[in-house]
Design a protein around this motif. Structure first.
Motif, PDB file in Angstrom:
ATOM      1  N   GLY A 157      59.720 -26.818  43.011  1.00 41.01           N
ATOM      2  CA  GLY A 157      59.054 -25.699  43.730  1.00 41.01           C
ATOM      3  C   GLY A 157      59.152 -24.387  42.997  1.00 41.01           C
ATOM      4  O   GLY A 157      59.951 -24.150  42.225  1.00 41.01           O
ATOM      5  N   ILE A 158      58.402 -23.275  43.548  1.00 39.07           N
ATOM      6  CA  ILE A 158      58.277 -21.886  42.837  1.00 39.07           C
ATOM      7  C   ILE A 158      59.585 -21.349  43.113  1.00 39.07           C
ATOM      8  O   ILE A 158      60.140 -20.545  42.388  1.00 39.07           O
ATOM      9  CB  ILE A 158      57.129 -21.142  43.244  1.00 39.07           C
ATOM     10  CG1 ILE A 158      55.746 -21.744  42.756  1.00 39.07           C
ATOM     11  CG2 ILE A 158      57.181 -19.656  43.026  1.00 39.07           C
ATOM     12  CD1 ILE A 158      54.555 -21.247  43.301  1.00 39.07           C
TER      13      ILE A 158
ATOM     14  N   MET B   7      51.817 -23.857  39.712  1.00 38.04           N
ATOM     15  CA  MET B   7      53.164 -24.347  39.785  1.00 38.04           C
ATOM     16  C   MET B   7      53.460 -25.087  38.373  1.00 38.04           C
ATOM     17  O   MET B   7      52.492 -25.730  37.832  1.00 38.04           O
ATOM     18  CB  MET B   7      53.537 -25.431  40.759  1.00 38.04           C
ATOM     19  CG  MET B   7      53.606 -24.794  42.101  1.00 38.04           C
ATOM     20  SD  MET B   7      53.498 -26.193  43.467  1.00 38.04           S
ATOM     21  CE  MET B   7      55.203 -26.832  43.134  1.00 38.04           C
TER      22      MET B   7
ATOM     23  N   SER C 230      50.303 -21.127  36.081  1.00 35.50           N
ATOM     24  CA  SER C 230      51.424 -20.436  36.686  1.00 35.50           C
ATOM     25  C   SER C 230      51.826 -19.188  36.268  1.00 35.50           C
ATOM     26  O   SER C 230      51.815 -18.705  35.141  1.00 35.50           O
ATOM     27  CB  SER C 230      52.715 -21.282  36.740  1.00 35.50           C
ATOM     28  OG  SER C 230      53.942 -20.717  37.070  1.00 35.50           O
TER      29      SER C 230
ATOM     30  N   ALA D 125      62.985 -23.465  38.831  1.00 41.75           N
ATOM     31  CA  ALA D 125      62.076 -22.507  38.609  1.00 41.75           C
ATOM     32  C   ALA D 125      62.694 -20.970  38.554  1.00 41.75           C
ATOM     33  O   ALA D 125      62.458 -20.248  37.801  1.00 41.75           O
ATOM     34  CB  ALA D 125      61.121 -22.333  39.806  1.00 41.75           C
TER      35      ALA D 125
ATOM     36  N   GLY E  72      49.428 -29.748  45.414  1.00 45.05           N
ATOM     37  CA  GLY E  72      50.546 -29.391  44.526  1.00 45.05           C
ATOM     38  C   GLY E  72      51.015 -30.862  44.100  1.00 45.05           C
ATOM     39  O   GLY E  72      50.659 -31.429  43.058  1.00 45.05           O
TER      40      GLY E  72
END
Length: 477
Positions: free
Chosen positions: A384-385, A52, A74, A390, A357
Motif C-alpha cells: 500500500g501507499i 500505486m 504513482s 512504500a 488496486g
C-alpha cells in the motif's frame, strides 16, 4: 438510485451490505449496453488503475487505455520514469497489442522472464535491426535450455498490415489457424495481433487523446514541487493529473488543488480522497473536475485499523456523488472492490468510474516481478501507499534523520502475497470479467447506460448470511 424501503437506512453501508433488485429491461443484448463513463475525459470503460507502484506501470497503463480505461502513474515514481512511461504509452498502437521485442542472438536464460510479461504470452524476435522475424510462445520460452538463442526458438509468424480492419484481421488469423500475427509497423517491431485481442478491440474502444494516442494519467502528492511536476508532466503528454492525499478535507489540499488548476490549464484534474459531501464540494470549489472517494476500503489500506478513520464505501460514494452531481462534476469510487458486483454497485451509487488496486496488481502486467511459491504457484507481492515498503522507497533520497523520522508514519502493512489466477492471469482477462458483470448488471436493473443504472437502481439491504448465500460454492457444501 433509491432504497427498497424508500428511505436511506440510519447506518452506513459497504458493498457487501447491499444488493440490486432486478427490473424490467427493454433494451437489446448485453453487448448493446453503453458502459461509457460520464467523466470529463475520453474513456470508454469506467475502470481506473490505482496510483500505486505495485499496480500501475507502463504495461498496465498501455493495456488499460487500449481497452478504454485509464491508469494513474504513482506520485512515488521518479519524474524521469513517469516521462518514460508516458512516451512508451503514447508511442504504442491504439489497437494492436504490444509484446517484448528481443534480438535473435539473445539467450533464453536472459529473457525467460518475458514469458510472463503479458497475458497474451508472446515474445517478438528481431534480426538486430528492429525488423521482426518471428515470435516465441510463452511455453516454448519457459521450456527452452538457458543457452538456446531466441532466433532458434522463433516460429514462423504471418504478417498483418496495421491498416487491416478488425473483422478482416480476425478472419486473417483464424483462416490460418494462427495464434498471433506480426503487425508491420516500422520502428515498432513488438506490435502483434491475436484473435482474442482483435475481438477485444471490437468490444472495447480505446481511450484516446486529441491526437489519437492512448490516454495517460499521473499522480502528484502534497509535498515538494507538486505543481511544477504536474505542469511538466502535462506538457510532456499526461492527459489527467491526480492529486493524492489521504486527507482531502483540509486547507492544504484545497490550496494544492487551486495551484494545480492554475498550472495545468484545461487538463482534467482529479483530487481526493474524500468521504463526505462537504469535502467533495470544497475540492470542486477549489478546481477539481473529479473527486476520488474512499478511505480505508482498499485491500492494502490499514488506515481504519490504525486510526479509526474512514467510512463504509457504498455510503461514501452515494453522498459524495450526490454533492458532485449538484455541481456538475463526478466522482471516482476508490477502494473496496473485490468482485464485479462491487463495481456495479459503486456505479449504481453514483460513481462515474471505479478505481482498482489489488485486483489489477495480481495480473501479469502489473509492475512487480512474477514470483513462485514452494509448489511453483505464481504470485506477486503488493504493498500500500502508506506501507513500510512504500514509505522506505519514498524516503530513500532523504537525509538520514529525515528518513528515520518518516519511518514513524508508515501504517504497518508491508506486503501482501497475491496469487495469479490461472484462469485470469492477464489484465485483459480481469477487464473481460468486470465488464461482463457490469453489462449483465445493467440489463438486470433495466439500464442501457451507466447514467440509467444510477437512475433506475433499487437498492436492498442484506445480512451477512444474505451476502454469503449469493457466493458460489465451487467445492460444494
Amino acid at each position: 438510485m433509491r432504497f427498497i424501503s424508500g428511505e436511506n437506512p440510519p447506518y452506513e453501508l459497504t458493498f457487501a451490505d447491499v444488493f440490486l433488485l432486478p427490473q424490467d429491461y427493454a433494451g437489446g443484448s448485453r453487448q448493446s449496453v453503453d458502459i461509457t463513463p460520464t467523466d470529463p475525459l475520453p474513456t470508454t470503460l469506467p475502470l481506473v488503475a490505482a496510483d500505486m507502484l505495485a499496480v500501475t506501470g507502463r504495461r498496465t497503463a498501455e493495456t488499460l487505455a487500449r481497452r478504454g480505461g485509464v491508469a494513474v502513474l504513482s506520485h512515488d515514481l521518479a519524474e524521469r520514469d513517469v516521462r518514460e512511461c508516458i512516451d512508451s504509452v503514447k508511442a504504442a498502437h491504439p489497437v494492436w497489442q504490444s509484446a517484448p521485442a528481443v534480438c535473435a542472438d539473445t539467450r533464453a536464460a536472459d529473457v525467460r522472464h518475458l514469458a510472463d510479461a503479458h497475458g497474451h504470452g508472446f515474445t517478438v524476435v528481431t534480426d538486430g535491426s528492429a525488423h521482426a522475424v518471428g515470435t516465441v510462445p510463452a511455453g516454448r520460452l519457459r521450456a527452452a535450455q538457458g543457452h538456446e538463442r531466441l532466433g532458434d526458438l522463433a516460429v514462423d509468424t504471418p504478417v498483418l498490415d496495421p491498416g487491416t480492419p478488425l473483422r478482416d484481421a480476425f478472419a486473417f488469423l483464424t483462416e490460418r489457424g494462427a495464434d498471433v500475427a506480426l503487425v508491420h509497423r516500422p520502428g515498432h517491431p513488438g506490435t502483434i495481433a491475436t484473435p482474442r485481442g482483435t475481438v477485444r478491440s471490437l468490444v472495447f474502444p480505446p481511450a484516446l487523446d486529441d491526437s489519437g494516442r492512448l490516454l495517460t494519467a499521473v499522480a502528484v502528492g502534497m509535498t515538494g514541487d507538486a505543481a511544477g511536476r504536474a505542469e511538466r508532466c502535462a506538457a510532456h503528454g499526461a492527459d489527467v493529473v491526480v492529486l493524492h492525499t489521504p486527507h482531502a478535507a483540509q486547507a492544504p489540499a484545497r490550496e494544492a488543488v487551486a495551484r494545480l488548476r492554475e498550472r495545468i490549464g484545461d487538463r482534467v484534474l482529479v483530487a481526493g480522497v474524500a468521504v463526505t459531501g462537504e469535502a467533495t464540494e470544497a475540492l470542486i470549489g477549489a478546481g477539481a473536475d473529479v473527486v476520488k472517494v474512499g478511505l480505508g476500503g482498499g485491500a492494502m489500506c490499514t488506515t481504519r485499523m490504525m486510526t479509526g478513520v474512514g467510512r463504509p464505501q457504498f455510503t461514501a460514494v452515494q453522498e459524495c456523488a450526490r454533492a458532485a452531481r449538484a455541481l456538475g462534476r463526478t466522482v471516482w469510487s476508490d477502494g473496496g472492490v473485490r468482485h464485479p458486483r462491487d463495481v456495479v454497485l459503486a456505479l449504481a451509487a453514483g460513481a462515474s468510474s471505479v478505481m482498482v488496486g489489488s485486483w489489477f496488481a495480481r495480473t501479469l502486467e502489473s509492475p512487480p516481478p512474477l514470483l513462485r511459491g514452494a509448489a511453483g504457484e505464481p504470485y506477486k507481492e503488493s504493498f500500500g501507499i502508506a506501507s513500510k515498503k512504500a514509505v522506505a522507497d519514498r524516503s530513500a533520497r532523504m537525509e538520514p534523520l529525515e528518513r528515520e523520522l518518516a519511518s514513524y508514519f508508515d501504517e504497518g502493512l508491508s506486503t501482501s502475497r497475491l496469487g495469479i489466477d490461472p484462469e485470469q492471469p492477464g489484465l485483459e482477462d480481469v477487464i473481460d470479467r468486470i465488464a461482463a458483470g457490469l453489462r449483465s448488471g445493467c440489463t438486470y436493473t433495466g439500464a442501457t447506460s451507466l447514467a440509467e443504472l444510477h437512475e433506475r437502481a433499487v437498492i436492498g439491504l442484506q445480512s451477512g448470511a444474505g451476502y454469503a448465500e449469493g457466493a458460489a460454492l465451487p467445492r460444494g457444501w
